[in-house]
Motif scaffolding. Structure first.
Motif, PDB file in Angstrom:
ATOM      1  N   ARG A  47      70.557 -19.609   5.095  1.00  0.00           N
ATOM      2  CA  ARG A  47      70.288 -18.542   4.124  1.00  0.00           C
ATOM      3  C   ARG A  47      70.904 -17.218   4.571  1.00  0.00           C
ATOM      4  NH1 ARG A  47      67.696 -18.936  -1.061  1.00  0.00           N
ATOM      5  NH2 ARG A  47      66.375 -20.789  -1.046  1.00  0.00           N
ATOM      6  N   ALA A  76      69.124 -22.167  -9.312  1.00  0.00           N
ATOM      7  CA  ALA A  76      68.237 -21.057  -9.655  1.00  0.00           C
ATOM      8  C   ALA A  76      66.836 -21.291  -9.096  1.00  0.00           C
ATOM      9  CB  ALA A  76      68.183 -20.888 -11.172  1.00  0.00           C
ATOM     10  N   GLY A  79      66.798 -20.315  -5.680  1.00  0.00           N
ATOM     11  CA  GLY A  79      67.144 -18.924  -5.448  1.00  0.00           C
ATOM     12  C   GLY A  79      68.541 -18.739  -4.898  1.00  0.00           C
TER      13      GLY A  79
END
Length: 434
Positions: A47, A76, A79
């Motif tokens: 991330r 989505a 995220g």
């Protein structure tokens, strides 16, 4: 017993070993890339490196738009950004639909990768074993039998396959454990396709008798990769010696004199750098036989996706030519003129001619008296003098004033043509199609 930890553990090790670059997942929506993307999304170390996904819609299936929407929705929910790009698959190259789709997909990947970014693929150990067997059946040498590389340059980033030592089952276990939604592409069930036939018919038989078949095949691939990388140092040196920077042609006889272990990968590299497909063993042998062609002979070896010419004791490679359709003459007064079949005729510097010329191609028997020459020459004789490669002669633009041939592209100009172009202080410039 389902083991959902193998995939995240393998990815942690890979990320720790390769700590540079942002991360992008090649996300098709299938089980392997879904497991890869989901596992990375739950790793902080991924991330923090700007993890995103890219999906290519090939437009080859009626549900392809729905698949793209699925990929956007899945990202989505995690995220993560998901860039969707529609590919234009060129089916005219004669290389087959699968290969054409792959070329279109990788062109998009190369175009949209960020500088230094790693494009991560979900290819695993079973994929590697299939690739090696397919290469073996096609008569590949050490480079092909080395299978997929873990890393290779792609665009301004890097293609990265960190899971080549992880079995397919580890990814499927992860999908099952997390109940992940995946796309099923029905083309993967078509056993007329070589890889699918190997996967569904041949590999189960091999594993029934040799349970360690996949591991053994990929181990052999690792050894072949090490051998190929060692050879590469030698043939890259020869490549630089044999290739002409200006024309990108190869010294045919110098190439032929190399040992086969260097000759074959050098040829494949030369073609791949130009975006062309490599020949089969039979086609490569045909090139070898033609390398000693005598002056006046113009061998051309063709296969889907490429053709190689032997001319002036050198090898020249290009995309298969499409016969240009000229519908009569073209009118020209110096403006940039796109020619049928590719290429362009223009004036440098840009200006306008005082007369309108017509542009045609050869029909046979044309003659011109070049400025400063005492004799009128046949085009056939001029072409054979070596100023224009054989594969460009049929598309070479001929410039006429009325019925008189006054110029052959920018190569031979008559006294009248020189007068016309000198009047505007410009010269014709022909840029053949690449």
């Amino acid at each position: 017993m389902i083991d959902e930890t193998a995939l995240p553990a393998a990815l942690r090790r890979a990320l720790h070993a390769h700590q540079q670059g942002t991360l992008c997942v090649a996300y098709s929506g299938g089980p392997d890339s879904t497991a890869l993307l989901h596992a990375l999304a739950h790793l902080t170390e991924a991330r923090t490196r700007g993890l995103r996904a890219i999906h290519v819609d090939h437009g080859l299936h009626v549900d392809s738009a729905r698949w793209a929407a699925h990929c956007r929705a899945f990202c989505a929910a995690l995220g993560l950004p998901c860039d969707v790009h529609v590919a234009k698959v060129d089916r005219s190259g004669g290389i087959g639909l699968e290969a054409a789709a792959r070329h279109a997909r990788y062109a998009i990947f190369a175009e949209h990768l960020h500088t230094g970014e790693r494009l991560i693929f979900g290819h695993h150990q079973d994929d590697q074993a299939e690739t090696v067997l397919l290469k073996l059946l096609r008569g590949a040498g050490p480079e092909g039998l080395g299978g997929m590389r873990e890393e290779r340059p792609l665009g301004c980033g890097m293609a990265w396959r960190p899971l080549l030592n992880l079995p397919r089952q580890a990814l499927r276990d992860y999908v099952t454990a997390h109940d992940l939604p995946c796309i099923h592409d029905p083309s993967n069930d078509d056993r007329q396709l070589a890889r699918n036939h190997l996967r569904h018919e041949v590999m189960p038989l091999l594993k029934a008798y040799w349970p360690q078949a996949t591991i053994s095949i990929t181990h052999s691939a690792m050894l072949c990769r090490a051998a190929a990388d060692t050879l590469q140092q030698d043939w890259l040196t020869e490549y630089e010696n044999l290739r002409d920077d200006t024309s990108n042609s190869l010294d045919a006889r110098g190439w032929l004199a190399l040992p086969a272990a260097l000759r074959d990968p050098l040829l494949a590299h030369w073609l791949h750098v130009q975006g062309l497909t490599a020949p089969t063993t039979a086609q490569r042998q045909q090139i070898e036989r033609q390398c000693t062609a005598q002056d006046g002979q113009l061998p051309c070896i063709q296969w889907p996706g490429a053709e190689v010419h032997v001319w002036k004791h050198r090898l020249w490679a290009m995309l298969p030519r499409i016969k240009a359709e000229w519908s009569g003459s073209l009118r020209w007064q110096g403006e940039p003129l796109m020619l049928p079949g590719g290429g362009q005729l223009s004036l440098e510097p840009a200006t306008q001619l005082p007369v309108t010329l017509t542009v045609r191609t050869r029909s046979g028997g044309e003659r011109i008296k070049p400025a400063g020459d005492r004799h009128t020459r046949e085009l056939r004789s001029l072409f054979q003098s070596g100023a224009i490669p054989p594969w460009q002669r049929d598309v070479c633009p001929l410039l006429y004033e009325g019925k008189e041939l006054i110029a052959v592209a920018d190569r031979w100009l008559s006294t009248r043509a020189e007068a016309i172009f000198n009047e505007v202080n410009a010269q014709p410039c022909w840029r053949p199609a690449c």
